[in-house]
Design a protein around this motif. Structure first.
Motif, PDB file in Angstrom:
ATOM      1  N   LYS A 253      34.128  22.304  44.784  1.00  0.00           N
ATOM      2  CA  LYS A 253      33.745  20.652  44.785  1.00  0.00           C
ATOM      3  C   LYS A 253      34.398  19.864  43.710  1.00  0.00           C
ATOM      4  CE  LYS A 253      29.698  18.031  44.616  1.00  0.00           C
ATOM      5  NZ  LYS A 253      28.282  17.984  44.190  1.00  0.00           N
ATOM      6  N   ASP A 254      34.667  18.669  43.831  1.00  0.00           N
ATOM      7  CA  ASP A 254      35.530  17.980  43.059  1.00  0.00           C
ATOM      8  C   ASP A 254      36.668  18.313  42.623  1.00  0.00           C
ATOM      9  OD1 ASP A 254      33.068  16.026  43.271  1.00  0.00           O
ATOM     10  OD2 ASP A 254      31.911  17.015  41.574  1.00  0.00           O
ATOM     11  N   LEU A 255      37.526  18.895  43.457  1.00  0.00           N
ATOM     12  CA  LEU A 255      38.815  19.513  42.816  1.00  0.00           C
ATOM     13  C   LEU A 255      39.891  18.283  43.517  1.00  0.00           C
ATOM     14  CD1 LEU A 255      40.648  21.434  41.519  1.00  0.00           C
ATOM     15  CD2 LEU A 255      40.856  22.567  44.061  1.00  0.00           C
ATOM     16  N   HIS A 256      40.357  17.511  42.610  1.00  0.00           N
ATOM     17  CA  HIS A 256      41.376  16.378  42.924  1.00  0.00           C
ATOM     18  C   HIS A 256      42.779  16.758  42.263  1.00  0.00           C
ATOM     19  CE1 HIS A 256      38.028  14.132  44.369  1.00  0.00           C
ATOM     20  NE2 HIS A 256      37.151  14.393  43.320  1.00  0.00           N
ATOM     21  N   TRP A 257      42.976  16.761  40.711  1.00  0.00           N
ATOM     22  CA  TRP A 257      44.212  16.948  40.485  1.00  0.00           C
ATOM     23  C   TRP A 257      44.176  18.400  40.167  1.00  0.00           C
ATOM     24  CZ3 TRP A 257      48.258  14.072  39.812  1.00  0.00           C
ATOM     25  CH2 TRP A 257      48.335  12.617  40.050  1.00  0.00           C
ATOM     26  N   THR A 258      45.410  19.059  40.287  1.00  0.00           N
ATOM     27  CA  THR A 258      45.171  20.527  39.891  1.00  0.00           C
ATOM     28  C   THR A 258      46.694  21.140  39.683  1.00  0.00           C
ATOM     29  OG1 THR A 258      44.540  22.836  41.103  1.00  0.00           O
ATOM     30  CG2 THR A 258      45.407  21.259  42.495  1.00  0.00           C
ATOM     31  N   PHE A 259      46.709  22.331  39.461  1.00  0.00           N
ATOM     32  CA  PHE A 259      48.157  22.952  39.289  1.00  0.00           C
ATOM     33  C   PHE A 259      48.408  23.108  40.682  1.00  0.00           C
ATOM     34  CE2 PHE A 259      46.399  24.397  35.112  1.00  0.00           C
ATOM     35  CZ  PHE A 259      47.188  23.960  34.229  1.00  0.00           C
ATOM     36  N   PRO A 260      49.822  23.429  40.817  1.00  0.00           N
ATOM     37  CA  PRO A 260      50.291  23.914  42.381  1.00  0.00           C
ATOM     38  C   PRO A 260      49.529  25.329  42.685  1.00  0.00           C
ATOM     39  CG  PRO A 260      52.261  23.203  41.253  1.00  0.00           C
ATOM     40  CD  PRO A 260      50.850  23.360  40.126  1.00  0.00           C
ATOM     41  N   SER A 261      48.935  25.491  43.717  1.00  0.00           N
ATOM     42  CA  SER A 261      48.282  26.744  43.957  1.00  0.00           C
ATOM     43  C   SER A 261      48.055  26.826  45.541  1.00  0.00           C
ATOM     44  CB  SER A 261      46.964  26.711  43.365  1.00  0.00           C
ATOM     45  OG  SER A 261      46.146  25.572  43.842  1.00  0.00           O
ATOM     46  N   GLY A 262      47.624  28.037  46.063  1.00  0.00           N
ATOM     47  CA  GLY A 262      47.532  28.206  47.426  1.00  0.00           C
ATOM     48  C   GLY A 262      47.055  29.547  47.503  1.00  0.00           C
ATOM     49  N   LYS A 263      46.257  29.751  48.775  1.00  0.00           N
ATOM     50  CA  LYS A 263      45.686  31.049  49.088  1.00  0.00           C
ATOM     51  C   LYS A 263      46.714  31.941  49.826  1.00  0.00           C
ATOM     52  CE  LYS A 263      42.349  32.540  53.157  1.00  0.00           C
ATOM     53  NZ  LYS A 263      41.933  32.153  54.021  1.00  0.00           N
ATOM     54  N   THR A 264      46.499  33.212  49.341  1.00  0.00           N
ATOM     55  CA  THR A 264      47.402  34.175  49.681  1.00  0.00           C
ATOM     56  C   THR A 264      46.485  35.373  50.306  1.00  0.00           C
ATOM     57  OG1 THR A 264      49.096  35.625  49.147  1.00  0.00           O
ATOM     58  CG2 THR A 264      47.621  35.096  47.622  1.00  0.00           C
ATOM     59  N   ASP A 265      46.921  35.980  51.336  1.00  0.00           N
ATOM     60  CA  ASP A 265      46.523  37.125  52.198  1.00  0.00           C
ATOM     61  C   ASP A 265      47.204  38.261  51.904  1.00  0.00           C
ATOM     62  OD1 ASP A 265      44.198  35.704  53.348  1.00  0.00           O
ATOM     63  OD2 ASP A 265      45.360  35.131  54.994  1.00  0.00           O
ATOM     64  N   SER A 266      48.563  38.167  51.418  1.00  0.00           N
ATOM     65  CA  SER A 266      49.334  39.099  51.015  1.00  0.00           C
ATOM     66  C   SER A 266      49.094  39.548  49.383  1.00  0.00           C
ATOM     67  CB  SER A 266      50.800  38.536  50.932  1.00  0.00           C
ATOM     68  OG  SER A 266      51.746  39.453  50.526  1.00  0.00           O
TER      69      SER A 266
ATOM     70  N   ASN B  26      52.199  46.423  35.047  1.00  0.00           N
ATOM     71  CA  ASN B  26      50.672  47.261  35.234  1.00  0.00           C
ATOM     72  C   ASN B  26      49.541  46.103  35.480  1.00  0.00           C
ATOM     73  OD1 ASN B  26      52.033  49.711  34.504  1.00  0.00           O
ATOM     74  ND2 ASN B  26      51.395  49.492  32.429  1.00  0.00           N
ATOM     75  N   VAL B  27      49.572  45.057  35.121  1.00  0.00           N
ATOM     76  CA  VAL B  27      48.665  43.913  35.288  1.00  0.00           C
ATOM     77  C   VAL B  27      48.699  43.797  36.689  1.00  0.00           C
ATOM     78  CG1 VAL B  27      47.768  41.780  35.092  1.00  0.00           C
ATOM     79  CG2 VAL B  27      48.376  43.199  32.870  1.00  0.00           C
ATOM     80  N   ASN B  28      49.787  43.551  37.415  1.00  0.00           N
ATOM     81  CA  ASN B  28      49.857  43.419  38.691  1.00  0.00           C
ATOM     82  C   ASN B  28      49.599  44.448  39.854  1.00  0.00           C
ATOM     83  OD1 ASN B  28      50.807  40.808  38.730  1.00  0.00           O
ATOM     84  ND2 ASN B  28      52.835  41.306  38.487  1.00  0.00           N
ATOM     85  N   LYS B  29      49.485  45.633  39.170  1.00  0.00           N
ATOM     86  CA  LYS B  29      49.072  47.021  40.056  1.00  0.00           C
ATOM     87  C   LYS B  29      47.581  47.027  40.042  1.00  0.00           C
ATOM     88  CE  LYS B  29      53.130  49.535  39.022  1.00  0.00           C
ATOM     89  NZ  LYS B  29      53.850  50.615  38.268  1.00  0.00           N
ATOM     90  N   ILE B  30      47.150  46.573  38.692  1.00  0.00           N
ATOM     91  CA  ILE B  30      45.730  46.390  38.464  1.00  0.00           C
ATOM     92  C   ILE B  30      45.031  45.641  39.278  1.00  0.00           C
ATOM     93  CG2 ILE B  30      43.837  46.246  36.940  1.00  0.00           C
ATOM     94  CD1 ILE B  30      45.689  47.422  34.769  1.00  0.00           C
ATOM     95  N   LEU B  31      45.632  44.370  39.473  1.00  0.00           N
ATOM     96  CA  LEU B  31      45.136  43.335  40.164  1.00  0.00           C
ATOM     97  C   LEU B  31      44.903  43.754  41.960  1.00  0.00           C
ATOM     98  CD1 LEU B  31      46.455  39.990  38.516  1.00  0.00           C
ATOM     99  CD2 LEU B  31      43.834  40.795  38.737  1.00  0.00           C
ATOM    100  N   ARG B  32      46.163  44.366  42.088  1.00  0.00           N
ATOM    101  CA  ARG B  32      46.336  44.663  43.536  1.00  0.00           C
ATOM    102  C   ARG B  32      45.084  45.691  43.953  1.00  0.00           C
ATOM    103  NH1 ARG B  32      52.030  44.188  42.474  1.00  0.00           N
ATOM    104  NH2 ARG B  32      52.890  42.264  43.542  1.00  0.00           N
ATOM    105  N   LEU B  33      45.135  46.548  43.042  1.00  0.00           N
ATOM    106  CA  LEU B  33      43.981  47.781  43.266  1.00  0.00           C
ATOM    107  C   LEU B  33      42.868  47.194  43.268  1.00  0.00           C
ATOM    108  CD1 LEU B  33      43.416  50.638  43.576  1.00  0.00           C
ATOM    109  CD2 LEU B  33      43.204  50.715  40.814  1.00  0.00           C
TER     110      LEU B  33
END
Length: 169
Positions: A66-79, A19-26
């Motif tokens: 700004k100042d983002l160096h160390w981070t969790f694996p992440s990426g932009k998504t258009d889907s 349900n959370v994923n459906k809410i986020l998509r909406l």
């Protein structure tokens, strides 16, 4: 009169991950229709192994944070297939095979109304399935760190909800 197809969720009812994923998509769909600011969707993976999580050191500065160096694996998504995109992103950046377990937190970054863009960040806890660890994608270095010490490596703020979650690993 027509019957309403909207179901109200009582305070005592729980919303499960699907349900959370459906809410986020909406939410994202509605946001893209109203276009208050350009919006970027980011999926972020918290990959754990015992009480440690993997983080990566970026090759280049992030154009939006700004100042983002160390981070969790992440990426932009258009889907709107968040989990599939996250699995691919983690594989590209770390060489690891993972499976998203559940959405841990969602937030707007930055929270400042003066910013020119809006970033919707979706944090998922991911199960490590295997693979050959190797920095790739936006990362030049990888490191497993104690989950409760992530803040010592990050140069940007960590949401309280993420800090609390990391304390449970």
């Amino acid at each position: 009169s027509q019957k309403s197809s909207i179901k109200r969720v009582g305070e005592s009812e729980l919303i499960d991950d699907s349900n959370v994923n459906k809410i986020l998509r909406l939410y994202y769909s509605l946001l893209s229709q109203t276009k208050p600011k350009p919006t970027i969707q980011i999926v972020i993976g918290i990959v754990s192994k015992k009480d440690k999580v993997i983080i990566g050191l970026r090759k280049f500065p992030d154009p939006n944070v700004k100042d983002l160096h160390w981070t969790f694996p992440s990426g932009k998504t258009d889907s709107l297939d968040f989990e599939k995109n996250l699995t691919k992103t983690i594989k590209d950046e770390t060489g690891l095979n993972t499976k998203p377990i559940r959405l841990v937190h969602a937030r707007l970054i930055p929270d400042s109304p003066e910013k020119k863009i809006r970033i919707v960040a979706l944090y998922y806890h991911c199960k490590l399935l295997g693979g050959n660890q190797k920095a790739g994608g936006d990362f030049k270095q990888l490191k497993w760190v104690p989950a409760t010490q992530v803040h010592r490596h990050f140069t940007t703020s960590v949401a309280d909800e993420i800090t609390t979650f990391l304390g449970t690993l």
